[in-house]
Motif scaffolding. Sequence first.
Motif, short mmCIF file in Angstrom:
data_model
loop_
_atom_site.label_atom_id
_atom_site.label_comp_id
_atom_site.label_asym_id
_atom_site.label_seq_id
_atom_site.Cartn_x
_atom_site.Cartn_y
_atom_site.Cartn_z
N ARG A 24 0.80 -1.22 0.00
CA ARG A 24 0.00 0.00 0.00
C ARG A 24 0.84 1.27 0.00
O ARG A 24 2.03 1.25 0.29
N THR A 61 -15.25 5.09 3.53
CA THR A 61 -14.75 3.88 2.87
C THR A 61 -15.32 3.81 1.47
O THR A 61 -16.40 4.34 1.19
N ARG A 65 -8.27 -4.89 3.16
CA ARG A 65 -8.64 -4.07 4.31
C ARG A 65 -8.23 -4.75 5.62
O ARG A 65 -7.88 -4.09 6.60
N THR A 66 -8.27 -6.07 5.65
CA THR A 66 -7.90 -6.80 6.86
C THR A 66 -6.48 -6.46 7.30
O THR A 66 -6.22 -6.26 8.49
N ASN A 123 -6.44 -3.01 9.03
CA ASN A 123 -6.99 -3.08 10.39
C ASN A 123 -6.01 -3.72 11.37
O ASN A 123 -5.81 -3.23 12.49
N THR A 159 -10.27 4.88 3.08
CA THR A 159 -9.67 3.62 2.61
C THR A 159 -10.77 2.68 2.10
O THR A 159 -11.92 3.09 1.94
N TYR A 160 -10.39 1.44 1.87
CA TYR A 160 -11.31 0.48 1.27
C TYR A 160 -12.40 0.04 2.24
O TYR A 160 -12.20 0.02 3.45
N ASP A 161 -13.53 -0.34 1.66
CA ASP A 161 -14.59 -0.96 2.43
C ASP A 161 -14.08 -2.27 3.02
O ASP A 161 -13.14 -2.88 2.51
N PHE A 162 -14.71 -2.72 4.09
CA PHE A 162 -14.23 -3.90 4.81
C PHE A 162 -14.12 -5.14 3.92
O PHE A 162 -13.28 -6.00 4.16
#
Length: 306
Positions: free
Chosen positions: A168, A223, A204-205, A208, A196-199
Amino acid sequence: MKLQQWRYVDEVVKQGLSISEAAEALHTSQPGISKQIRLLEQELGVEIFVRHGKRVVALTEPGQQILNIIRRLLRDAENLRQVAMEFASQDSGSLTIATTHTQARYALPPVVQRFTARYPKVRLSLRQGSPMQIAELVTSGEADIAIATEAIELFQELVMLPCYEWNRCVVTPPGHPLLKEKTLTLEAIARHPIITYDFAFTGRTAINKAFQAKGLTPNVVLTAIDADVIKTYVELGLGVGIMARMAFDPERDRTLRARDASHLFETSVTRIGIRRDSYLRGYVYDFIEMFAPHLTRKVVAAAVLK
């Protein structure tokens, strides 16, 4: 038993147990589907569906097992058709790829260009969605291969083959304080609103997990499902963006600046998902190898058919 009856059962389930929608999808009549499913149940001696009046409301316990077998048989029938087409016409047909916006927009264009030049008679389709939607398209037979980073490993019906690793970057407007940080840190990023990106999307993991490991709670104000939307709102000054490095192009994104963030987040792996026991046309193998050169026909065939 008839192949047509199997297709009717499968389509009714795909359409959320709606016989009318299954009839519309298959260009046939609702009474015709109901009659053929009843005939199949009579032949098998068990009910496939639970009914309230004329409405189908659920699969019975044996119906679920029957559906699993039907779907295997339908895949085998499709494989037979693909074998025949392979030898009848080796350079024409169709290929449907289910993928995310990021892959379709930034990773696939040069591969699609090469592929269409080599196989001008193959009808190529891109279906975009979330990783979960993408995997479901392939397991249902609506797409030939899935290309995604997350979620496809949850589907046991798919063989997952690693394609490439990526990480990223943090995107900001020019003159942003993060550009002045000698070493970019998660603590520094967390002081600013984040876009940032949706879950469900694109690594995305990993984002987080990185903040959680530092005991930080990022202020995610927006998101999105793709990098282009993230960049748009960063340009508007709503926050700093965290997105795939491949999605930033200094020539195209001249109103933005990017800092590498690969030292802050786990590397993600983009994978190709293929239904187990699928028969792949020769041009499908070629497409996969164009996208990931280490995935040769021998490697892919061994993984899919084992």
